[in-house]
Design a protein around this motif. Structure first.
Motif, PDB file in Angstrom:
ATOM      1  N   SER A  49      -9.469   3.785   0.917  1.00  0.00           N
ATOM      2  CA  SER A  49      -8.372   2.814   0.932  1.00  0.00           C
ATOM      3  C   SER A  49      -8.163   2.325  -0.507  1.00  0.00           C
ATOM      4  O   SER A  49      -9.000   2.538  -1.385  1.00  0.00           O
ATOM      5  N   TRP A  50      -7.040   1.660  -0.753  1.00  0.00           N
ATOM      6  CA  TRP A  50      -6.735   1.143  -2.092  1.00  0.00           C
ATOM      7  C   TRP A  50      -7.860   0.223  -2.566  1.00  0.00           C
ATOM      8  O   TRP A  50      -8.330   0.337  -3.693  1.00  0.00           O
ATOM      9  N   VAL A  68      -1.865   5.568   0.283  1.00  0.00           N
ATOM     10  CA  VAL A  68      -3.223   5.137   0.631  1.00  0.00           C
ATOM     11  C   VAL A  68      -3.137   3.984   1.629  1.00  0.00           C
ATOM     12  O   VAL A  68      -2.125   3.290   1.707  1.00  0.00           O
ATOM     13  N   HIS A  76      -3.824   0.307   2.686  1.00  0.00           N
ATOM     14  CA  HIS A  76      -3.919  -0.945   1.930  1.00  0.00           C
ATOM     15  C   HIS A  76      -4.167  -2.065   2.933  1.00  0.00           C
ATOM     16  O   HIS A  76      -3.417  -2.230   3.877  1.00  0.00           O
ATOM     17  N   ILE A  81       1.553   2.508  -3.552  1.00  0.00           N
ATOM     18  CA  ILE A  81       1.331   1.283  -4.330  1.00  0.00           C
ATOM     19  C   ILE A  81       2.430   1.032  -5.355  1.00  0.00           C
ATOM     20  O   ILE A  81       2.922  -0.089  -5.488  1.00  0.00           O
TER      21      ILE A  81
END
Length: 98
Positions: free
Chosen positions: A13-14, A43, A45, A66
């Motif tokens: 994950s981020w 990804v 988040h 992102i």
């Protein structure tokens, strides 16, 4: 008011990628021209807001590109629960935020 324990971030994950990159607070200014790979990278988040369910951790993640969502991102590796402020007014009267 309820204090909750936030589980470690899910792998890839981020938040987990930022933690793995270096377990310190980070400020990222996101410039598409400088790093076009961010435009293509989706990804998970973690979304923690008014409603948060740590027992359903996978459901707290949203698929995110992102660079499309943020111009900048502040990552805090460790945080503490907020506490209500108590103000003492003239005359010694206390005012809480509860």
């Amino acid at each position: 008011m309820e204090e909750m324990k936030v589980p470690p971030a899910i792998k890839n994950s981020w938040e987990e990628l930022l933690h793995r990159n270096g377990a310190w607070d980070q400020l990222l200014v996101i410039d598409d021209a400088e790093n076009p790979a961010l435009d293509e990278m989706m990804v998970g988040h973690r979304a923690i807001g008014v409603v948060y369910h740590p027992e359903r951790e996978r459901g707290n993640y949203v698929p995110t590109v992102i660079s499309k969502r943020y111009n900048a991102f502040i990552y805090l590796n460790h945080t503490k629960a907020l506490r209500p402020l108590t103000l003492v007014l003239s005359g010694g009267v206390e005012r809480g935020s509860r």
